[in-house]
Design a protein around this motif. Structure first.
Motif, PDB file in Angstrom:
ATOM      1  N   ARG A 111       0.980  -2.498  -4.645  1.00 27.78           N
ATOM      2  CA  ARG A 111       2.328  -3.570  -5.354  1.00 27.78           C
ATOM      3  C   ARG A 111       3.343  -3.112  -4.132  1.00 27.78           C
ATOM      4  NH1 ARG A 111      -0.531  -1.009  -9.097  1.00 27.78           N
ATOM      5  NH2 ARG A 111      -0.989  -2.749 -11.341  1.00 27.78           N
ATOM      6  N   ALA A 112       4.431  -4.188  -3.744  1.00 29.57           N
ATOM      7  CA  ALA A 112       5.330  -3.807  -3.291  1.00 29.57           C
ATOM      8  C   ALA A 112       6.242  -2.502  -3.786  1.00 29.57           C
ATOM      9  CB  ALA A 112       6.598  -4.916  -3.587  1.00 29.57           C
ATOM     10  N   ASP A 113       6.053  -2.203  -4.722  1.00 21.65           N
ATOM     11  CA  ASP A 113       6.591  -1.436  -5.099  1.00 21.65           C
ATOM     12  C   ASP A 113       5.849   0.312  -5.682  1.00 21.65           C
ATOM     13  OD1 ASP A 113       5.962  -2.191  -7.183  1.00 21.65           O
ATOM     14  OD2 ASP A 113       7.867  -2.027  -8.511  1.00 21.65           O
ATOM     15  N   GLU A 114       4.539  -0.047  -4.985  1.00 23.23           N
ATOM     16  CA  GLU A 114       4.150   1.360  -5.582  1.00 23.23           C
ATOM     17  C   GLU A 114       3.224   1.843  -4.173  1.00 23.23           C
ATOM     18  OE1 GLU A 114       0.052   1.384  -8.394  1.00 23.23           O
ATOM     19  OE2 GLU A 114       2.146   1.290  -9.313  1.00 23.23           O
ATOM     20  N   MET A 115       3.126   3.079  -4.070  1.00 24.09           N
ATOM     21  CA  MET A 115       2.465   3.665  -2.968  1.00 24.09           C
ATOM     22  C   MET A 115       0.358   3.495  -3.512  1.00 24.09           C
ATOM     23  SD  MET A 115       3.014   4.800  -0.376  1.00 24.09           S
ATOM     24  CE  MET A 115       4.897   5.466   0.233  1.00 24.09           C
ATOM     25  N   THR A 116      -0.428   3.023  -2.412  1.00 23.46           N
ATOM     26  CA  THR A 116      -1.277   2.923  -2.229  1.00 23.46           C
ATOM     27  C   THR A 116      -1.857   3.685  -1.417  1.00 23.46           C
ATOM     28  OG1 THR A 116      -1.483   0.381  -3.491  1.00 23.46           O
ATOM     29  CG2 THR A 116      -3.355   1.621  -2.809  1.00 23.46           C
ATOM     30  N   ARG A 117      -3.045   4.373  -1.779  1.00 26.75           N
ATOM     31  CA  ARG A 117      -3.796   6.170  -0.935  1.00 26.75           C
ATOM     32  C   ARG A 117      -5.078   4.964  -0.762  1.00 26.75           C
ATOM     33  NH1 ARG A 117      -2.499  11.528  -0.649  1.00 26.75           N
ATOM     34  NH2 ARG A 117      -0.693  11.084   0.287  1.00 26.75           N
ATOM     35  N   TRP A 118      -5.041   5.183   1.239  1.00 21.24           N
ATOM     36  CA  TRP A 118      -6.850   4.738   0.962  1.00 21.24           C
ATOM     37  C   TRP A 118      -7.863   5.770   2.223  1.00 21.24           C
ATOM     38  CZ3 TRP A 118      -9.236   3.515   5.488  1.00 21.24           C
ATOM     39  CH2 TRP A 118     -10.004   2.357   5.034  1.00 21.24           C
TER      40      TRP A 118
END
Length: 422
Positions: A111-118
């Motif tokens: 999402r544009a307003d949420e951090m994703t971690r990989w």
């Protein structure tokens, strides 16, 4: 004594005379003249000597020359074959379950307003055998850094964490860098830069192609899902019509579903009714085997009520149950195949086995099993096989009046220091 005479006129000479006093000529004996060396031959001999000296000097320089560091770049292949001391090593970015196969392009979404971690995983393998070579190879390594070449068309930046060996997450990986990004960062490139002790620089590249998430919401007020047949039909239609990376959210009605539900396509998030009008209840097994899953499968605020047999939630793909209740099952929640499963804030009562881990995957997504209530079960937690070595943390969880609280048959790390046992 022999009288010395002039060789020219025969006049007597003194012993130390150098010329004759009678004829005034030099009386020294002359050496016969040698044969002269032509000028061309002298030049050739000189040149030959210079050539020999040059060759000798060149040989000495070659064996004592300073090493010129080299640079190696994977380009779009995701790997570099690097040779040191006669041994070939594969430096590669890859997935955990196929660590010799390069993964130069990774598809993610957010999402544009949420951090994703990989996690980006870096492996060093013996080229011939595919065996782990990092323990020996790291002696040749001066440093490893992870740099990011941002996508100029993106409106946010991907941030790469310091590369670390993460033994309890993926012990086979030489190093792991956690990547944090939002859905509008575009397609940045992560560059693993290995500087060798001899000055060589090796760059292994991995492009992270991030798609902006579309969240599709299906509300029971707008879509038919009053019966299990209607719900199954809706799920099947979604599988056929929705992109596998889209996020599907289903708000369920306050009804009791009879029969079993099969989730075989994309991943789903299902919310039970919590508006005070009633609860969403499942009385049959929900089978989670989403072959095209991009997300975890989430279940929240749902009551699973059994008759003493069967399984409530059967996960063959990863998922999580939050704020749900499980009552009257042979097995309430089971993790199978390669799945990673969490229960958080759930109440699990009067089951033969409340939570059963029997999975042999190679990744984990969340270590917490907090704030649950395991009460009056034959076995509250049964651990046959659990992926990775990450400790399961039962912080704030109550174990009360179970036949066995934790049956840890595989000896997996468990943190129950902040759990309550009664």
């Amino acid at each position: 004594m022999t009288e010395r005479k002039c060789p020219h006129c025969g006049a007597p000479l003194a012993e130390d005379a150098s010329f004759c006093p009678h004829c005034a000529r030099d009386v020294h004996k002359r050496k016969p003249a040698g044969k002269g060396v032509p000028l061309r031959k002298k030049l050739l001999l000189t040149l030959a000597a210079l050539v020999v000296l040059g060759a000798l000097g060149g040989t000495i320089w070659w064996f004592n020359r300073p090493y010129v560091p080299q640079e190696y770049d994977s380009g779009d292949t995701g790997q570099v074959i690097y040779t040191v001391d006669g041994v070939d090593y594969q430096l590669v970015v890859a997935w955990a379950n196929s660590f010799t196969e390069p993964a130069p392009y990774i598809s993610q979404s957010g999402r544009a307003d949420e951090m994703t971690r990989w996690p980006s995983r870096f492996y060093v393998n013996h080229t011939e055998s595919g065996e782990d070579a990092w323990p020996e190879f790291q002696a040749y390594v001066a440093s490893v850094a992870v740099e990011v070449e941002q996508d100029p068309t993106g409106t946010s930046e991907l941030v790469a964490g310091e590369p670390l060996h993460w033994d309890d997450y993926d012990p086979r990986a030489a190093l792991i860098s956690t990547l944090d990004f939002t859905g509008d960062c575009g397609s940045p490139q992560v560059v693993w830069t290995v500087t060798m002790t001899n000055g060589d620089v090796v760059r292994v590249r991995q492009t992270i192609d991030v798609a902006l998430i579309n969240t599709l919401v299906y509300d029971w007020r707008d879509y038919p899902m009053e019966t299990m047949e209607e719900l199954q039909a809706l799920v099947d239609e979604i599988d056929q019509s929705v992109n596998w990376q889209d996020e599907v959210v289903i708000y369920l009605p306050p009804v009791t579903y009879e029969g079993e539900l099969y989730l075989n396509g994309i991943s789903h998030t299902m919310y039970g009714c919590d508006d005070g009008t009633g609860r969403t209840v499942f009385t049959g097994t929900v089978h989670v085997n989403t072959q095209n899953a991009y997300w975890l499968n989430f279940f929240e605020d749902i009551d699973f009520v059994g008759d003493g047999s069967g399984t409530a939630l059967s996960f063959e793909k990863s998922g999580r149950a939050t704020n749900c209740t499980f009552t009257g099952w042979d097995t309430a929640v089971v993790a199978l195949n390669e799945s990673w499963v969490n229960v958080i804030g759930c109440t699990l009562e009067h089951n033969n086995v409340a939570f059963h881990y029997n999975s042999d995957g190679q990744s984990a997504n969340h270590s917490m099993y907090n704030d649950n209530v395991f009460r009056n079960n034959g076995t509250a937690v049964l651990l046959d096989s659990v992926p990775t070595d990450i400790a399961l943390d039962f912080q704030g969880t109550l174990f009360e009046n179970n036949g066995t609280d934790i049956d840890n048959r595989c000896g997996h790390p468990v943190d129950d220091s902040q759990a309550v046992f009664q």
